[in-house]
Design an enzyme around this catalytic site. Structure first.
Site, mmCIF file in Angstrom:
data_model
loop_
_atom_site.group_PDB
_atom_site.id
_atom_site.type_symbol
_atom_site.label_atom_id
_atom_site.label_comp_id
_atom_site.label_asym_id
_atom_site.label_seq_id
_atom_site.Cartn_x
_atom_site.Cartn_y
_atom_site.Cartn_z
ATOM 1 N N SER A 93 -22.707 112.556 56.642
ATOM 2 C CA SER A 93 -21.545 111.782 57.069
ATOM 3 C C SER A 93 -21.866 110.688 58.077
ATOM 4 C CB SER A 93 -20.494 112.720 57.648
ATOM 5 O OG SER A 93 -21.036 113.475 58.705
ATOM 6 N N HIS B 91 -18.232 113.579 51.421
ATOM 7 C CA HIS B 91 -18.420 112.126 51.291
ATOM 8 C C HIS B 91 -18.995 111.730 49.939
ATOM 9 C CE1 HIS B 91 -17.303 111.067 55.376
ATOM 10 N NE2 HIS B 91 -17.846 112.216 55.725
ATOM 11 N N LYS C 193 -10.563 112.489 52.301
ATOM 12 C CA LYS C 193 -11.342 111.244 52.362
ATOM 13 C C LYS C 193 -11.042 110.416 51.106
ATOM 14 C CE LYS C 193 -14.574 113.695 55.312
ATOM 15 N NZ LYS C 193 -13.911 113.423 56.587
HETATM 16 C C1 LIG Z 1 -19.449 116.443 55.662
HETATM 17 C C2 LIG Z 1 -18.061 116.777 56.115
HETATM 18 N N1 LIG Z 1 -17.561 118.002 55.835
HETATM 19 C C3 LIG Z 1 -16.322 118.336 56.222
HETATM 20 C C4 LIG Z 1 -15.511 117.460 56.912
HETATM 21 C C5 LIG Z 1 -14.149 117.887 57.327
HETATM 22 O O1 LIG Z 1 -13.207 117.383 56.455
HETATM 23 P P1 LIG Z 1 -11.664 117.306 56.846
HETATM 24 O O2 LIG Z 1 -11.457 116.011 57.559
HETATM 25 O O3 LIG Z 1 -10.963 117.403 55.549
HETATM 26 O O4 LIG Z 1 -11.391 118.471 57.746
HETATM 27 C C6 LIG Z 1 -15.976 116.195 57.211
HETATM 28 C C7 LIG Z 1 -15.100 115.257 57.942
HETATM 29 O O5 LIG Z 1 -15.473 114.413 58.672
HETATM 30 C C8 LIG Z 1 -17.283 115.833 56.797
HETATM 31 O O6 LIG Z 1 -17.767 114.620 57.070
#
Ligand SMILES: Cc1ncc(COP(=O)(O)O)c(C=O)c1O
Length: 414
Positions: free
Chosen positions: A197, A225, A256
């Site tokens: 991310s 992502h 996202k």
């Molecule tokens: C790799 C990754 N996993 C999980 C999440 C968490 O997702 P959510 O915003 O739906 O809680 C994010 C959010 O930034 C992320 O980048």
């Protein structure tokens, strides 16, 4: 205002002591240039947003395909709110499962080409819930050093042992897997982000899956992502690398590219049944409102039927990345629409972000603890909905501010 005055007049010594103690920690953030006000958007999320009364180009959202304002999602959400109400008033396991929830899960399973899926309130909740419930004492998790915070927090919740491996390094993952195998754990789970991310690089999934299989470990991929970005119609890294059936736990978010909010795991039916009974965020937090679920179903329709959005995303990504590269910025190892502009220390990243905003570009500075100290950056994400004209204006602002801060210049002349 009145409320605040009453509060402070009645504030006990214990409350004041807590504030004072917390403020000491905040002072440390202020000293490190990491204390940031929340940026408040005065408009819908989009390629341009209003901040402090001014329209600025947004390079800060994860709204890859612009689905949050897609008419099919907005209409589905509105209709569901009228037909089903604003909320569900219950957790999934008591009275909070409606036909809509099950329909979304069926659609996600078909989309991800798995037997089943289960949705959670967020991507964060799914990672914490899956890892936290599946592993215990006598188990082991093998995890990439730069995995997302929600994976790290899931790991922290388990009594399982953990072995970290060097970022995206299958050989080091093999070292960790063989160490785990030698110790005779009951379950071994290799966990990786699909697309990382903060850096935008892609996990070497085929090599990781192969090694994991060799050592009897299951694989979990967090495609937060990658969904809507990689693979056929945005099916994610498992599809991108042709690994269907070999990744036990395909994690995704609905927050996202899908444009709404939530998380899910696409998996076998056994995993789904297990999580319904064991995953604490699923068991102890209320279910998604109908409008959210209906909008997510509409988003799956759009992913399946409007591939031109992904094509536009990648065209914009190539355009913007090559622009930054030509200007001489250090953009790390990114291979996806997430493009970091590396700045070194946090105050430089925050200054770059502030100066860009003055020039009409909203790109957030990111520092410790989200990234390692000395690896601060301005993180940019282009969306399908940006025009090349907007991206060129953003590049012009990056050129002006980057030159002023000494981030580019020498390198370009060299
Ligand atoms: C790799 C990754 N996993 C999980 C999440 C968490 O997702 P959510 O915003 O739906 O809680 C994010 C959010 O930034 C992320 O980048």
């Amino acid at each position: 205002m009145v409320g605040r005055m009453v509060m402070s007049a009645n504030t006990s010594k214990a409350v004041q002591a807590l504030d004072a103690s917390l403020n000491e920690d905040l002072d440390a953030l202020r000293r490190d240039g990491l204390f940031r006000p929340l940026r408040v958007l005065e408009s819908a999320q989009g390629p341009e947003v209003d901040i402090a009364g001014k329209a600025v180009i947004s390079l800060s959202s994860n709204n890859y395909l612009g689905l949050n304002t897609h008419p099919r999602l907005v209409e589905a959400a509105s209709r569901a709110a009228f037909e089903w109400g604003a909320g569900t008033g219950a957790v999934r396991t008591i009275a909070g499962t409606q036909t809509l929830h099950e329909e979304l899960e069926r659609r996600l399973a078909v989309f991800k080409r798995t037997e089943a899926s289960l949705t959670f309130q967020s991507g964060y909740a799914v990672n914490v819930g899956v890892i936290g419930s599946m592993l215990d004492q006598g188990d082991c998790v093998v995890s990439d050093k730069l995995n997302h915070a929600s994976i790290i927090d899931g790991i922290r919740l388990t009594k399982a042992d953990r072995i970290l491996y060097e970022h995206t390094d299958p050989d080091d993952a093999e070292r960790a897997l063989s160490e785990a195998r030698a110790k005779g754990y009951r379950r071994i789970l290799l966990v990786t982000d699909g697309v990382f991310s903060m850096d935008g690089d892609i996990a070497p999934l085929p090599a990781l899956v192969e090694r994991a299989e060799h050592y009897g470990a299951a694989v979990m991929v967090d495609d937060a992502h990658a969904t809507g970005v990689l693979g056929t119609n945005g099916r994610g890294t498992t599809d991108h690398f042709g690994l269907h059936g070999r990744v036990a736990l395909n994690i995704g978010t609905l927050s996202k590219a899908v444009g709404v909010v939530g998380g899910y795991v696409a998996s076998s039916q056994v995993v789904r049944d297990y999580l319904i009974h064991k995953a604490r965020p699923f068991l102890f937090s209320s279910s998604h409102p109908p409008a959210v679920v209906a909008a997510c179903i509409a988003a799956v329709d759009v992913l399946e039927q409007e591939p031109q959005l992904m094509e536009q995303l990648w065209s914009n990504t190539r355009h913007f990345k090559s622009g930054l590269r030509e200007l001489g910025f250090d953009i790390g190892e990114s291979e996806t629409p997430i493009t970091p502009v590396m700045c070194g220390e946090a105050p430089v990243a925050m200054q770059l972000s502030d100066l860009l905003l003055e020039r009409g570009v909203f790109a957030q500075g990111i520092g410790f603890p989200t990234v390692a100290r000395g690896r601060a950056r301005v993180r940019t994400i282009v969306c399908a909905t940006h025009t090349h004209e907007q991206l060129d204006r953003a590049l012009l602002a990056f050129e002006e501010v980057g030159t002023r801060l000494g981030l580019i210049g020498d390198r370009r002349q060299a």
